[in-house]
Design a protein around this motif. Structure first.
Motif, PDB file in Angstrom:
ATOM      1  N   ARG A   1      -9.848   3.760  -3.210  1.00  0.00           N
ATOM      2  CA  ARG A   1      -9.375   2.728  -4.137  1.00  0.00           C
ATOM      3  C   ARG A   1      -9.109   3.309  -5.525  1.00  0.00           C
ATOM      4  NH1 ARG A   1     -12.008  -0.973  -5.936  1.00  0.00           N
ATOM      5  NH2 ARG A   1     -10.639  -2.803  -5.805  1.00  0.00           N
TER       6      ARG A   1
ATOM      7  N   GLN B   1      -2.057  -2.030  -5.329  1.00  0.00           N
ATOM      8  CA  GLN B   1      -2.428  -1.376  -4.087  1.00  0.00           C
ATOM      9  C   GLN B   1      -3.901  -1.600  -3.755  1.00  0.00           C
ATOM     10  OE1 GLN B   1      -1.031   2.596  -5.198  1.00  0.00           O
ATOM     11  NE2 GLN B   1       0.559   2.442  -3.648  1.00  0.00           N
TER      12      GLN B   1
ATOM     13  N   LEU C   1       0.823  -1.218   0.000  1.00  0.00           N
ATOM     14  CA  LEU C   1       0.000   0.000   0.000  1.00  0.00           C
ATOM     15  C   LEU C   1       0.852   1.261   0.000  1.00  0.00           C
ATOM     16  CD1 LEU C   1      -2.874  -0.909   2.502  1.00  0.00           C
ATOM     17  CD2 LEU C   1      -3.167  -0.141   0.144  1.00  0.00           C
TER      18      LEU C   1
ATOM     19  N   GLN D   1      -5.612   4.483  -6.389  1.00  0.00           N
ATOM     20  CA  GLN D   1      -4.523   3.527  -6.263  1.00  0.00           C
ATOM     21  C   GLN D   1      -4.389   2.646  -7.497  1.00  0.00           C
ATOM     22  OE1 GLN D   1      -5.968   1.726  -2.647  1.00  0.00           O
ATOM     23  NE2 GLN D   1      -4.501   2.872  -1.412  1.00  0.00           N
TER      24      GLN D   1
ATOM     25  N   LEU E   1      -5.335  -3.161  -0.349  1.00  0.00           N
ATOM     26  CA  LEU E   1      -6.329  -2.465   0.456  1.00  0.00           C
ATOM     27  C   LEU E   1      -7.535  -3.354   0.700  1.00  0.00           C
ATOM     28  CD1 LEU E   1      -7.456   0.065   1.840  1.00  0.00           C
ATOM     29  CD2 LEU E   1      -8.312   0.817  -0.391  1.00  0.00           C
TER      30      LEU E   1
END
Length: 347
Positions: free
Chosen positions: A225, A232, A185, A228, A236
């Protein structure tokens, strides 16, 4: 296990001086409710006893645990919790707490956030130090606000936190999963900004709410989200699903054990759930969203529904397959569709 990162590979966790954050947060944390020395000593002694008493019923309810005697809980005040939480965050992010390159400005910001959270956390299990923390001033503050029997409330809190300890005893691999997901992340990703903006705009249009209705917590997660890259987003989702499972399972166990050991459990549950639903003033609401406090509240609800449904259908022993490895964890979609998890994992 991950190898130490080079200077160019360091993520956001390495930009924070967690030792400095601990000092800032400890200084900024509020002292908590006024207590006489007698009250302080009494709540401390009772929390230690409640944590020990909760162990047996939780192990019996979950069907987990090898009977080994765990290390005693630690009853702490708010500054102590901040220092412990900063150490846990350093472990989670793989940060070198003593390196000269660590950032004090980011550490100050992190310390301020920990100081805010220090007044809200009742207890916490740290899977990295394997320590169960119980925050005495917060327990006292909440039980006074709810006007519930103190001995019952303290045991009720310990049932939840001891469940977390047993979860990580049963599945120690979860600590490494959390570290790896956090590394993913916080890793730098080389992605055109135009793609990020495009995804964010599309997500915002889909999540637009009518009138002045506030955006749901899932809507906030959807926007996060959208900023990203795919690796990632996967990390998440994995962290969100894991957190939802852990909190929901703890609530399920707490309610399953509660009636037999906590006489006023129904009263406590009603009062506590009512407290969770309260929005508070707009500023506090915004801070809670930014720090993820409201997302954690949603995890209790969604996670408990998942665990309730699976256990009702297959029983606790079969449900415990969830702790067997990362592939057995529910996805975010399966959290809302327990039958899909049963079909995939239990066949």
């Amino acid at each position: 296990m991950r190898l130490p990162m080079s200077g160019e590979e360091r993520g956001i966790g390495d930009a924070i001086d967690w030792e400095f954050a601990a000092g800032v947060g400890a200084r900024l944390s509020r002292p908590g409710p006024a207590m006489s020395r007698y009250t302080h000593d009494a709540v401390t002694e009772e929390l230690y006893a409640a944590a020990e008493r909760a162990e047996g019923p939780v192990r019996e309810q979950t069907g987990m645990g090898d009977g080994t005697v765990p290390s005693p809980a630690r009853v702490v005040d708010r500054p102590d919790w901040v220092r412990a939480a900063a150490g846990s965050m350093a472990d989670l992010t793989g940060a070198d707490r003593t390196g000269r390159w660590l950032g004090k400005p980011a550490g100050a910001q992190a310390g301020a956030m920990l100081a805010y959270l220090a007044s809200a956390v009742l207890g916490q299990y740290d899977p990295f130090s394997r320590t169960l923390l119980l925050v005495a001033p917060n327990v006292v503050a909440v039980e006074r606000a709810l006007k519930v029997p103190t001995a019952d409330f303290r045991l009720w809190v310990c049932l939840h936190e001891v469940t977390h300890r047993i979860q990580f005893e049963q599945a120690p691999w979860m600590a490494d999963l959390m570290r790896d997901s956090t590394a993913d992340l916080t890793a730098a990703v080389d992605e055109p900004i135009g793609e990020v903006v495009s995804r964010f705009a599309a997500a915002a249009r889909e999540l637009r709410t009518p009138g002045d209705k506030p955006m749901s917590q899932r809507g906030m997660v959807g926007l996060l989200r959208a900023t990203q890259a795919e690796p990632q987003r996967e990390s998440l989702d994995r962290m969100l699903a894991l957190g939802t499972l852990l909190e929901g399972h703890a609530d399920h166990v707490m309610d399953g054990v509660g009636p037999s050991v906590v006489p006023s459990v129904a009263r406590i549950r009603r009062a506590f759930d009512s407290r969770r639903r309260r929005n508070g003033n707009p500023l506090h609401r915004m801070i809670r969203i930014v720090l993820g406090v409201d997302a954690k509240m949603a995890q209790y609800v969604h996670g408990k529904k998942f665990v309730d449904a699976v256990v009702a259908k297959v029983g606790m022993n079969e449900f415990n397959a969830v702790w067997s490895g990362p592939d057995a964890l529910p996805t975010l979609t399966e959290i809302d569709h327990p039958d899909a998890w049963i079909a995939r994992v239990l066949g």
